[in-house]
Design a protein around this motif. Structure first.
Motif, mmCIF file in Angstrom:
data_model
loop_
_atom_site.group_PDB
_atom_site.id
_atom_site.type_symbol
_atom_site.label_atom_id
_atom_site.label_comp_id
_atom_site.label_asym_id
_atom_site.label_seq_id
_atom_site.Cartn_x
_atom_site.Cartn_y
_atom_site.Cartn_z
ATOM 1 N N GLY A 231 -4.848 1.311 3.970
ATOM 2 C CA GLY A 231 -5.084 -0.071 3.566
ATOM 3 C C GLY A 231 -4.942 -1.066 4.700
ATOM 4 N N PHE A 232 -4.622 -0.571 5.895
ATOM 5 C CA PHE A 232 -4.506 -1.403 7.092
ATOM 6 C C PHE A 232 -5.467 -0.883 8.165
ATOM 7 C CE2 PHE A 232 -0.377 -1.581 5.012
ATOM 8 C CZ PHE A 232 -0.033 -2.924 5.073
ATOM 9 N N GLU A 233 -5.916 -1.769 9.008
ATOM 10 C CA GLU A 233 -6.711 -1.375 10.164
ATOM 11 C C GLU A 233 -5.797 -1.411 11.384
ATOM 12 O OE1 GLU A 233 -10.456 -3.091 12.813
ATOM 13 O OE2 GLU A 233 -10.343 -3.544 10.657
ATOM 14 N N LEU A 234 -5.626 -0.251 12.036
ATOM 15 C CA LEU A 234 -4.720 -0.172 13.172
ATOM 16 C C LEU A 234 -5.225 -1.012 14.338
ATOM 17 C CD1 LEU A 234 -3.667 3.589 13.197
ATOM 18 C CD2 LEU A 234 -2.100 1.639 13.164
ATOM 19 N N MET A 262 6.854 7.458 17.033
ATOM 20 C CA MET A 262 5.496 6.903 17.037
ATOM 21 C C MET A 262 5.540 5.491 16.472
ATOM 22 S SD MET A 262 3.858 9.378 18.387
ATOM 23 C CE MET A 262 2.128 8.982 18.146
ATOM 24 N N ALA A 263 4.621 4.655 16.931
ATOM 25 C CA ALA A 263 4.618 3.240 16.519
ATOM 26 C C ALA A 263 3.202 2.730 16.426
ATOM 27 C CB ALA A 263 5.431 2.408 17.516
ATOM 28 N N GLY A 264 3.022 1.727 15.578
ATOM 29 C CA GLY A 264 1.710 1.109 15.447
ATOM 30 C C GLY A 264 1.817 -0.215 14.707
ATOM 31 N N VAL A 265 0.738 -0.976 14.784
ATOM 32 C CA VAL A 265 0.612 -2.247 14.063
ATOM 33 C C VAL A 265 -0.708 -2.214 13.309
ATOM 34 C CG1 VAL A 265 0.379 -4.753 14.257
ATOM 35 C CG2 VAL A 265 1.995 -3.528 15.736
ATOM 36 N N GLY A 266 -0.647 -2.439 12.008
ATOM 37 C CA GLY A 266 -1.848 -2.465 11.193
ATOM 38 C C GLY A 266 -2.082 -3.840 10.611
ATOM 39 N N ARG A 267 -3.363 -4.216 10.518
ATOM 40 C CA ARG A 267 -3.731 -5.499 9.908
ATOM 41 C C ARG A 267 -4.313 -5.252 8.525
ATOM 42 N NH1 ARG A 267 -4.741 -10.631 12.139
ATOM 43 N NH2 ARG A 267 -4.591 -9.758 14.238
ATOM 44 N N ARG A 268 -3.809 -5.975 7.561
ATOM 45 C CA ARG A 268 -4.285 -5.843 6.163
ATOM 46 C C ARG A 268 -5.717 -6.311 6.097
ATOM 47 N NH1 ARG A 268 -5.045 -4.066 1.526
ATOM 48 N NH2 ARG A 268 -3.947 -4.774 -0.350
ATOM 49 N N THR A 269 -6.561 -5.426 5.550
ATOM 50 C CA THR A 269 -7.998 -5.724 5.557
ATOM 51 C C THR A 269 -8.548 -6.134 4.196
ATOM 52 O OG1 THR A 269 -8.399 -3.349 5.223
ATOM 53 C CG2 THR A 269 -8.434 -4.180 7.487
ATOM 54 N N GLY A 270 -7.809 -5.950 3.158
ATOM 55 C CA GLY A 270 -8.346 -6.328 1.860
ATOM 56 C C GLY A 270 -7.528 -5.762 0.720
#
Length: 270
Positions: A231-234, A262-270
């Protein structure tokens, strides 16, 4: 390293506390003999653990700065741990002094230290609550007094979900948080990775150490960690070792062939 003085009333210093063990890995002073002994057991088996803790703090700071520079002005830090250098509100306020931050932890030790730190800090709240009860967190008057969930928010889950076992369905709790986040919001997440673990006997011993502490630990595979971003775009560079996420210098001591976090940032796309 010497720890702090006498414990506050009601605080158990005989059982290793994972937040205080992490503080010890970072070189902090908010820990006691039991925490230091347990942490030293882990360090003996995984000497990189102190560098991994530093890498996680570095990732968190870079990710918060990225979110603030992207226009986000609201931050929810779940499983915040003990205060240290460059806390979330300090990083965010360098970019945006009007940024609002809610720290959440269920550990009374963390709450006691956090209240002292934040007593004179504007636009920051501290909430004692359990990550495993996301609906209670989202409905909390403390959170709602500062966070408008109709606007983009950054939700931080830094090195905390590996303390949530599979039987408590960590994917469902992240999904509940995701569903409360409007498009443009961000998920900032780091997690212990099982793909390049120590020798099997050391891994079992590490689990035993944490099992005797306040929370057992469970590393997951990279693929399992990636599922948290459904549900997120990395954001670039994707899901990578924490030290490698938009690292601006090579001064973080880290062994690249041991990608234990491990690490990441996701942006909510909808």
């Amino acid at each position: 390293m010497e720890g702090q003085g006498p414990a506050p009333e009601g605080v158990d210093v005989t059982t290793p506390n994972v937040a205080r063990m992490y503080d010890y890995y970072l070189g902090g002073k908010d820990n006691y003999a039991a925490d230091r002994a347990a942490a030293e057991q882990v360090i003996a088996m995984v000497p990189e653990i102190t560098a991994i803790a530093q890498a996680n703090r570095g990732f968190l700071g870079r990710a918060v700065r990225h979110a603030a520079e992207s226009g986000i002005r609201q931050f929810i830090d779940l499983g915040t741990g003990l205060p240290t250098q460059d806390n979330v509100h300090e990083v965010a306020h360098r970019v945006a002094p009007d940024a609002r931050v809610v720290y959440i932890d269920y550990d009374p030790v963390v709450i006691a230290h956090g209240e002292a730190l934040l007593a004179t800090t504007d636009n920051v709240r501290l909430l004692q609550a359990d990550l495993r009860r996301p609906d209670d967190i989202l409905a909390s008057p403390v959170l709602r007094s500062l966070i408008d969930l109709d606007q983009p928010v950054a939700v931080l889950l830094a090195a905390i979900l590996h303390f949530v076992p599979d039987e408590e369905d960590p994917y469902a709790l992240v999904g509940r948080l995701r569903d409360a986040m409007v498009p443009g919001s961000m998920l900032i997440l780091s997690h212990g990775c099982a793909d390049d673990q120590p020798a099997a006997e050391d891994e079992a011993d590490i689990r035993d150490v944490y099992r005797s502490a306040t929370s057992p630990i469970l590393a997951r595979s990279r693929a399992e960690i990636a599922r948290f971003f459904d549900g997120f775009e990395l954001e670039e560079p994707g899901l990578v070792p924490a030290a490698d996420w938009r690292q601006v210098s090579a001064d973080t001591p880290f062994t690249p062939n041991r990608s234990l976090l491990m690490a990441g940032v996701g942006r909510r796309t909808g």
